[in-house]
Structures are given as C-alpha cells and as structure tokens.
Design a protein around this motif. Sequence first.
Motif, mmCIF file in Angstrom:
data_model
loop_
_atom_site.group_PDB
_atom_site.id
_atom_site.type_symbol
_atom_site.label_atom_id
_atom_site.label_comp_id
_atom_site.label_asym_id
_atom_site.label_seq_id
_atom_site.Cartn_x
_atom_site.Cartn_y
_atom_site.Cartn_z
ATOM 1 N N LEU A 56 -12.703 -16.226 -2.012
ATOM 2 C CA LEU A 56 -14.227 -17.599 -3.009
ATOM 3 C C LEU A 56 -14.050 -18.818 -1.779
ATOM 4 N N ALA A 57 -14.972 -19.398 -1.959
ATOM 5 C CA ALA A 57 -15.867 -20.291 -0.441
ATOM 6 C C ALA A 57 -14.878 -22.410 -0.806
ATOM 7 N N GLY A 58 -14.413 -21.790 0.457
ATOM 8 C CA GLY A 58 -13.060 -23.532 -0.187
ATOM 9 C C GLY A 58 -11.656 -22.756 0.175
ATOM 10 N N ASP A 59 -11.781 -21.469 0.392
ATOM 11 C CA ASP A 59 -10.330 -20.809 0.337
ATOM 12 C C ASP A 59 -9.681 -19.816 0.633
ATOM 13 N N SER A 60 -8.586 -20.151 1.723
ATOM 14 C CA SER A 60 -8.371 -19.780 2.577
ATOM 15 C C SER A 60 -7.481 -18.885 2.871
ATOM 16 N N GLU A 61 -7.071 -18.132 1.404
ATOM 17 C CA GLU A 61 -6.542 -16.531 1.106
ATOM 18 C C GLU A 61 -7.884 -15.926 0.394
ATOM 19 N N GLU A 62 -6.819 -14.789 0.933
ATOM 20 C CA GLU A 62 -7.518 -13.711 0.464
ATOM 21 C C GLU A 62 -7.573 -13.030 -0.367
ATOM 22 N N LEU A 63 -8.108 -12.269 -1.901
ATOM 23 C CA LEU A 63 -7.604 -12.033 -2.924
ATOM 24 C C LEU A 63 -8.145 -11.088 -2.959
ATOM 25 N N GLU A 64 -7.534 -10.026 -3.910
ATOM 26 C CA GLU A 64 -7.650 -8.746 -4.523
ATOM 27 C C GLU A 64 -9.073 -8.933 -5.516
ATOM 28 N N LEU A 65 -10.209 -7.515 -5.494
ATOM 29 C CA LEU A 65 -10.479 -8.089 -7.087
ATOM 30 C C LEU A 65 -10.331 -7.144 -8.137
ATOM 31 N N TYR A 66 -10.285 -7.089 -8.920
ATOM 32 C CA TYR A 66 -10.315 -6.113 -9.539
ATOM 33 C C TYR A 66 -11.043 -5.988 -10.804
ATOM 34 N N ALA A 67 -11.774 -5.045 -11.398
ATOM 35 C CA ALA A 67 -12.858 -5.162 -12.489
ATOM 36 C C ALA A 67 -12.915 -4.265 -13.326
ATOM 37 N N THR A 68 -13.325 -4.244 -14.878
ATOM 38 C CA THR A 68 -13.507 -3.378 -15.597
ATOM 39 C C THR A 68 -14.576 -3.636 -16.358
ATOM 40 N N HIS A 69 -15.256 -2.250 -16.899
ATOM 41 C CA HIS A 69 -16.565 -2.318 -17.454
ATOM 42 C C HIS A 69 -16.541 -1.867 -18.930
ATOM 43 N N PHE A 70 -17.110 -2.066 -19.852
ATOM 44 C CA PHE A 70 -17.044 -1.648 -21.312
ATOM 45 C C PHE A 70 -18.036 -0.984 -21.863
ATOM 46 N N THR A 71 -18.322 -0.040 -21.735
ATOM 47 C CA THR A 71 -19.363 1.042 -22.310
ATOM 48 C C THR A 71 -19.637 0.203 -23.734
ATOM 49 N N PRO B 161 -2.596 -10.939 -3.382
ATOM 50 C CA PRO B 161 -2.237 -9.928 -3.050
ATOM 51 C C PRO B 161 -0.484 -8.958 -3.860
ATOM 52 N N GLY B 162 0.423 -10.583 -3.158
ATOM 53 C CA GLY B 162 1.236 -10.325 -3.504
ATOM 54 C C GLY B 162 2.135 -10.741 -5.371
ATOM 55 N N ASN B 163 1.176 -10.539 -5.732
ATOM 56 C CA ASN B 163 1.381 -10.895 -7.515
ATOM 57 C C ASN B 163 1.031 -9.333 -8.191
ATOM 58 N N GLN B 164 2.587 -9.178 -8.093
ATOM 59 C CA GLN B 164 2.834 -7.294 -9.014
ATOM 60 C C GLN B 164 2.506 -7.759 -9.962
ATOM 61 N N GLY B 165 2.844 -8.469 -11.309
ATOM 62 C CA GLY B 165 2.822 -8.577 -12.322
ATOM 63 C C GLY B 165 1.444 -8.972 -12.851
#
Length: 184
Positions: free
Chosen positions: A167-182, A145-149
Amino acid sequence: MNDADKRSSDEEVAIAQTDRLRLRRIVPDDAAFLLELLNDPSFLANIGDRGVRSLDDARAYIDGGPVASYVRHGFGLYLVELAEPREPIGICGVLRRDGLADPDLGFALLPRHWGRGFALEAAQAVLEHARATLGLRRLVAITLPGNQGSKRLLERIGFRLEGTIRLAGDSEELELYATHFTAE
C-alpha cells in the motif's frame, strides 16, 4: 426518550447477532475500549500504530475512522461484544482503503479472547452482512505474511490468496486475499 438517548440507541443497533456475539457500530462511548485495543502489543505488531494514546485520541479515531466510514460508505469497523454480558472484545468490519480496488475485511480481538472461535464467528457475521445487506460481490483482506492466525481464519471463511501488495506509504509487503459472493 430525549434526542441524545434516541441517537445513542439508534447508533448501537446491532448489524449482526450470533449466539455468542453482537456486532454494532462503534460510538464515542467505546473510546476506553478502543484505547486498550489499539495499544495492545498484538495490534501494534500485526496491524500498526494508530497513534492513539489518550481517550481524546480514541474519540478522534472513532470520529475520523469508523463514524466517518459509516457516513461515507455505509459500512465500517464494528464493535464486537459478547452477547452476555455485554463486554467488548474486539472489532470486525468492512473498510474502504486507499490502494485497494475492493472493500476489505478487518478484524482484531484482545488476546484474552483468542482461541475460542470469536474472530471466526464475528468474521462470518460480517461476511453475511457484506453480502446480504451491503450487496457486495467481492471482499478482500490484507495481512502480514507472518500472521498465521489471520491467514488461517481467512482461508477458513473462504478467502484465497491472490498475491502480494504494497500500500502507498507502507514499506511492508502484505498478502492479499479475496472472496467472491454469488448472486442469489
């Protein structure tokens, strides 16, 4: 050309080329660069410690990570190097991670190469490769979450925040981003 020379040149074929950058598969000869990158304080803080402390560790990381991914999935992390002179500056590519339903975009550059648009250029080249060559329709990315760049870069290339994930085995919460290709 002997078999070793042919294999090395085949492995080093660029998967993407821009005006300033060349992206190619990572090979064992890249161990010294990977040792430096994987132990850079920014890599350790934003991505994590891969336990790579020697050239032998770096070669094992290459064999068990990128090379194994090329064989298993047909894609992986690629070395990002300047087109001229051929100098490695980072990695960028498509990963298949346990805990994520879709392949994800990963990238890291040495800090001395930040601020010149190289990460953006490499990520755009990988996105085009993922869409046109790999035929992917959806790609995700995870970041602290803090990785602004990284968040700014992801948004600039069309990724949108979908939520958080652990993620399994990871204590930190991560932000999930996604993109779709047409489809074309």
